[in-house]
Design a protein around this motif. Sequence first.
Motif, short mmCIF file in Angstrom:
data_model
loop_
_atom_site.label_atom_id
_atom_site.label_comp_id
_atom_site.label_asym_id
_atom_site.label_seq_id
_atom_site.Cartn_x
_atom_site.Cartn_y
_atom_site.Cartn_z
N VAL A 96 -50.35 -3.84 -12.01
CA VAL A 96 -49.41 -2.72 -11.92
C VAL A 96 -50.18 -1.44 -12.19
CG1 VAL A 96 -47.35 -1.68 -12.93
CG2 VAL A 96 -47.49 -4.15 -12.68
N THR A 97 -50.05 -0.50 -11.32
CA THR A 97 -50.74 0.77 -11.49
C THR A 97 -49.87 1.70 -12.33
OG1 THR A 97 -51.76 0.50 -9.33
CG2 THR A 97 -51.80 2.71 -10.27
N THR A 98 -50.48 2.29 -13.32
CA THR A 98 -49.78 3.25 -14.16
C THR A 98 -50.60 4.53 -14.25
OG1 THR A 98 -50.81 2.45 -16.20
CG2 THR A 98 -48.71 1.45 -15.58
N SER A 109 -45.09 4.31 -14.72
CA SER A 109 -45.44 3.23 -13.80
C SER A 109 -45.34 3.76 -12.38
CB SER A 109 -44.51 2.03 -13.97
OG SER A 109 -43.18 2.35 -13.62
N THR A 110 -46.22 3.27 -11.53
CA THR A 110 -46.18 3.65 -10.11
C THR A 110 -46.27 2.37 -9.31
OG1 THR A 110 -48.58 3.94 -10.07
CG2 THR A 110 -47.27 5.89 -10.49
N GLY A 111 -45.80 2.38 -8.10
CA GLY A 111 -45.84 1.17 -7.27
C GLY A 111 -44.86 0.15 -7.80
N GLN A 112 -45.35 -1.01 -8.23
CA GLN A 112 -44.47 -2.04 -8.79
C GLN A 112 -43.84 -1.53 -10.07
OE1 GLN A 112 -46.75 -5.56 -9.36
NE2 GLN A 112 -46.92 -5.99 -7.19
N ALA A 162 -42.77 -1.21 -13.64
CA ALA A 162 -43.21 -1.71 -14.94
C ALA A 162 -42.47 -0.97 -16.04
CB ALA A 162 -44.71 -1.53 -15.08
N SER A 163 -41.29 -0.47 -15.77
CA SER A 163 -40.54 0.30 -16.76
C SER A 163 -40.27 -0.54 -18.00
CB SER A 163 -39.20 0.76 -16.18
OG SER A 163 -39.42 1.68 -15.16
N GLY A 164 -40.40 0.10 -19.14
CA GLY A 164 -40.08 -0.55 -20.41
C GLY A 164 -41.22 -1.27 -21.08
N LEU A 165 -42.40 -1.31 -20.49
CA LEU A 165 -43.55 -1.92 -21.16
C LEU A 165 -43.99 -1.02 -22.30
CD1 LEU A 165 -45.77 -3.02 -18.13
CD2 LEU A 165 -44.26 -4.45 -19.50
N THR A 166 -44.49 -1.60 -23.36
CA THR A 166 -45.02 -0.78 -24.45
C THR A 166 -46.52 -0.97 -24.53
OG1 THR A 166 -44.58 -2.53 -26.06
CG2 THR A 166 -42.89 -0.81 -25.81
N GLY A 167 -47.18 0.05 -25.01
CA GLY A 167 -48.63 -0.01 -25.14
C GLY A 167 -49.11 0.88 -26.27
#
Length: 173
Positions: A49-51, A89-92, A94-99
């Motif tokens: 996933v590209t971010t 998030s861009t493309g696919q 990936a909303s809501g991931l934490t990092g």
Amino acid sequence: MMSKKLGIVLLVMLALVVTTGTFAYWASGVSGNNTSGEGTITVGSGETVTTTVNLSAATIGTGNLVPAGKAGTGEVETIDIQFDVDWDSTGQDASGLTGDLAVSVDSVLNTSSADVSSLFNVAGLTGYTLTTDGAAQTVTLTITMNEPANQTEYDSVATEDVTFTFTFTVTPQ
């Protein structure tokens, strides 16, 4: 005659009942009532996933930075640099991931591009958490200056503009 026919019918029924009962009695269990089969499926893999990490323009405190205990008029012992950091998030989706967000100091250069990183300390490089497509996180980096060891070190920064280059890296949790 009627009773003879009735007797024959009763004997046939008795024979059926006894035969069925005998079968049920002797068949106390049933074997061979299961079998195994295989089914093969193919499991997909997650795609990359590209971010993007977005930064606001730096907000930099005011005053000329000097070592601790040396501040005079218009001089400060610490300078804060603030960035608002946003992880999208861009493309696919990936909303809501934490990092975890970490900041590293890539270079500290004076006006003539000499490395003067040994004269400065940067605090506040870690301890930030971001969520993709969530609110921006304000990152505050506090810079202090070490006392120059000699005249040459002092001359390399006195009245100079010093440029700090940072890298902002998010590691998914």
